[in-house]
Design a protein around this motif. Sequence first.
Motif, short mmCIF file in Angstrom:
data_model
loop_
_atom_site.label_atom_id
_atom_site.label_comp_id
_atom_site.label_asym_id
_atom_site.label_seq_id
_atom_site.Cartn_x
_atom_site.Cartn_y
_atom_site.Cartn_z
N UNK A 223 0.83 -1.20 -0.11
CA UNK A 223 -0.04 0.00 -0.06
C UNK A 223 0.76 1.51 0.06
N UNK A 224 1.92 1.36 0.73
CA UNK A 224 2.78 2.44 0.84
C UNK A 224 3.49 2.60 -0.63
N UNK A 225 4.01 1.54 -1.26
CA UNK A 225 4.61 1.52 -2.56
C UNK A 225 3.52 2.34 -3.54
N UNK B 57 -3.13 10.66 7.31
CA UNK B 57 -4.30 11.40 7.88
C UNK B 57 -4.09 13.03 7.55
N UNK B 58 -2.75 13.18 7.14
CA UNK B 58 -2.28 14.75 7.01
C UNK B 58 -2.61 14.91 5.44
N UNK B 59 -2.86 13.90 4.51
CA UNK B 59 -3.08 14.29 3.23
C UNK B 59 -1.82 13.38 2.47
N UNK B 60 -2.01 13.39 0.99
CA UNK B 60 -0.88 12.86 0.26
C UNK B 60 0.50 13.58 0.37
N UNK B 61 0.23 14.98 0.45
CA UNK B 61 1.56 15.64 0.81
C UNK B 61 2.45 15.28 1.99
N UNK B 62 1.55 15.15 3.02
CA UNK B 62 2.05 14.80 4.20
C UNK B 62 2.66 13.40 4.15
N UNK B 63 2.03 12.53 3.52
CA UNK B 63 2.51 11.03 3.26
C UNK B 63 4.01 11.07 2.67
N UNK B 64 3.83 11.95 1.48
CA UNK B 64 5.19 11.91 0.51
C UNK B 64 6.29 12.63 1.32
N UNK B 65 6.09 13.46 1.95
CA UNK B 65 7.14 14.09 2.95
C UNK B 65 7.65 13.41 3.98
N UNK B 66 6.67 12.41 4.61
CA UNK B 66 7.14 11.53 5.44
C UNK B 66 7.87 10.39 4.93
N UNK C 36 2.84 6.06 -3.56
CA UNK C 36 3.87 6.96 -3.95
C UNK C 36 3.57 7.18 -5.34
N UNK C 37 2.60 6.59 -6.06
CA UNK C 37 2.41 6.84 -7.49
C UNK C 37 1.01 7.79 -7.44
#
Length: 225
Positions: A169-171, A202-211, A174-175
């Motif tokens: 799911x994490x992979x 939970x912080x959105x796709x941008x927060x996920x990408x940054x993490x 990223x797309x």
Amino acid sequence: MTPHEDDLLAPVPAIRTGALVGYARVSTKAQLLDRQMRALTDAGCSRIFTDKKSGKNAEREELWKALDYLREGDTLVVPSLDRLGRSIQDLIAIVAGLRKRGIGFTSLHEALDTTTPGGRLVFHVFAALAEFIRELIVQGTNEGLDAARARGARLGRPPAMTDEQIRHARDLLTRPENTVTSIARSLGVSRNTIYKYVPELKGGRIAFAEATIAAELPPPAHSAV
């Protein structure tokens, strides 16, 4: 406390001055009540209540009406024990409730009559066996849980997502072309499950990408003193 509550084998009702009230039940509408009704009528029942529902169905309206109709000195009559209770515990609870109200109980097929000493004794043996079995089940369950814990087994419900599914799911996240909904559908889970196991979302796709980027960066080198 009434006299019949402290003496398990005391006659109940002490004086049978009331009516015989019948209760019959079939599991489906296709089944017929005729045979049960005839047996109850032959037994002398002046009033008969009937249900057409599974014994596992708690909403047996006519049974509750029958129990409400009964008065001290009456006797509830059933064609057989399985027509009354959903389980042995349910059956014992109902008959115990009748006893506290000074109402007798008779099952025609088993020739069980709690208004007689022999019938009362048999029923109390049933109750004792049911309690014994319940205690064995509880004891066995606890021993099994203790043994599982000793082996390091994980108890409780299995996780909704495996470690491999979480990595996948994490992979996919990223797309940018993959939505949370499409990822959840491909993994056979709900959107909420994805959010639960990938909390950065939970912080959105941008927060996920940054993490994700932060997790992939090498740790900063310490400067020499």
